[in-house]
Design a protein around this motif. Structure first.
Motif: not given
Length: 372
Positions: A228-237, A317-323
């Motif tokens: 969801p961001g520039v850097f990979t959030d390991t905990d979210l993944m 199942v997705s922590p990324a939610g771009k429009m």
């Protein structure tokens, strides 16, 4: 004086002869094996690593160091026997007598999912005065598959409620209290409100009502590992992977066929149910990599759009939610595709996520998974 000199000279010669002979023969007829106590485990499980040294010759090995590297995600209880950097490097010392087998049992905990292998070990020995070091590399074969941990089913109930269908089955996913099926013997876990008084009076033993259960149509779980961001959030993944695995596991227990689609470093999908299917899912999820995901979430949904079978229920199942991805999912809902989005977030209110704004068509179809 001559006697003293002669004595030390003889000792020195003996030392040289012994060192030469030891250097030539110490590793002959010596075998080392390294094995995990289990071939697969879940996150958080405790297992053992076995080091087995066999000295099948007359020469005694007074000091042997066994060195090998393991992933630092395998946390050994005696961490003082090694060093940690990018890996955990063990250094275990043992003494092996002639024609002796020595086995070490090392306890460790699986901190994170993954496929862990040990393919090489190094054995080190020394001469009588520890002046010379002798080293030999040996091939070993140890593999451990650590699959994701299960999330408690109660935490997944908001997702399961979205899947409530209308097909009667005997498996206890969601119970419909109005679909009466029969009676059975009372157990201490049953509520008194479920007692069938007439059947109890007729049989002379406590009887409770049984009901039909509600099962879901086939379910497709789309796991989007785009960061969801520039850097990979390991905990979210990692939490996203646990959610997807738990959904496949619980639905599979109730004989519901699932399809798991993942856009990790390599996009892949698996379909089915049953024990063999779960084994494939576990191993596939254990080896997932998500640091170089090329397929964006909206592209993943676009690719899957034509493959969705009529009547299939979709869980994203997705922590990324771009429009663009939200709009694609909303279009599915408008077309009548039953879709639920599970959104793992850093916080419960989603203030630091991409879900601060949700397109109107998705309202009511997103389950925010907070508190990572």
């Amino acid at each position: 004086m001559i006697l003293i000199f002669s004595f030390f000279f003889i000792v020195f010669i003996v030392y040289l002869v012994h060192t030469y002979y030891y250097s030539r023969h110490w590793s002959r007829d010596f075998d080392l094996s390294i094995d995990f106590s289990e071939e697969q485990a879940g996150e958080g499980d405790e297992l053992f690593l076995y080091e087995t040294a066999i000295n099948n010759k007359k020469m005694r090995l007074p000091s042997i160091c066994v060195k090998f590297g393991t992933a630092k995600e395998l946390s050994f209880s005696d961490a003082e026997s090694g060093t940690v950097s990018d890996h955990f490097y063990r250094n275990d010392v043992m003494s092996v007598d002639r024609f002796q087998k020595v086995r070490r049992k090392l306890r460790f905990q699986c901190k994170r999912r993954g496929i862990y292998q040990i393919r090489e070990a190094e054995i080190v020995s020394y001469d009588l005065l520890y002046k010379h070091t002798f080293v030999r590399k040996m091939e070993v074969s140890a593999t451990l598959c650590v699959y994701p941990s299960l999330i408690d089913a109660d935490r997944l109930m908001p997702v399961f409620r979205e899947l409530n269908g209308g097909v009667a089955t005997r498996v206890p996913l969601y119970e419909d209290p109005y679909a009466y099926a029969g009676v059975r013997d009372y157990t201490p876990q049953d509520s008194m409100r479920r007692i069938h008084w007439k059947a109890s009076a007729r049989t002379g033993t406590w009887q409770v009502k049984t009901t039909e259960y509600i099962a879901s149509s086939p379910v497709e779980i789309i796991l989007n590992l785009e960061s969801p961001g520039v850097f990979t959030d390991t905990d979210l993944m990692e939490e996203s992977i646990r959610i997807a695995y738990s959904l496949v596991y619980y639905l599979g227990r109730y004989e519901i066929e699932t399809t798991l689609v993942v856009n990790s470093d390599d996009k892949w999908s698996l379909s089915g149910n049953g024990r063999a299917y779960m084994t494939r899912v576990r191993r596939a999820l254990a080896g997932l990599e998500y640091h170089h995901v090329e397929t964006k979430g909206e592209v993943l949904l676009e690719q899957e759009e034509d493959a969705v079978m009529p009547g299939t229920r979709i869980i994203i199942v997705s922590p990324a939610g771009k429009m663009p991805m939200q709009e694609r999912a909303a279009s599915w809902i408008e077309r009548g595709i039953l879709t639920t989005w599970v959104a793992p977030l850093v916080s419960t209110n989603g203030a630091d996520s991409e879900f601060r704004e949700i397109v109107p068509g998705l309202q009511g179809h997103i389950v925010k998974w907070g508190g990572i």
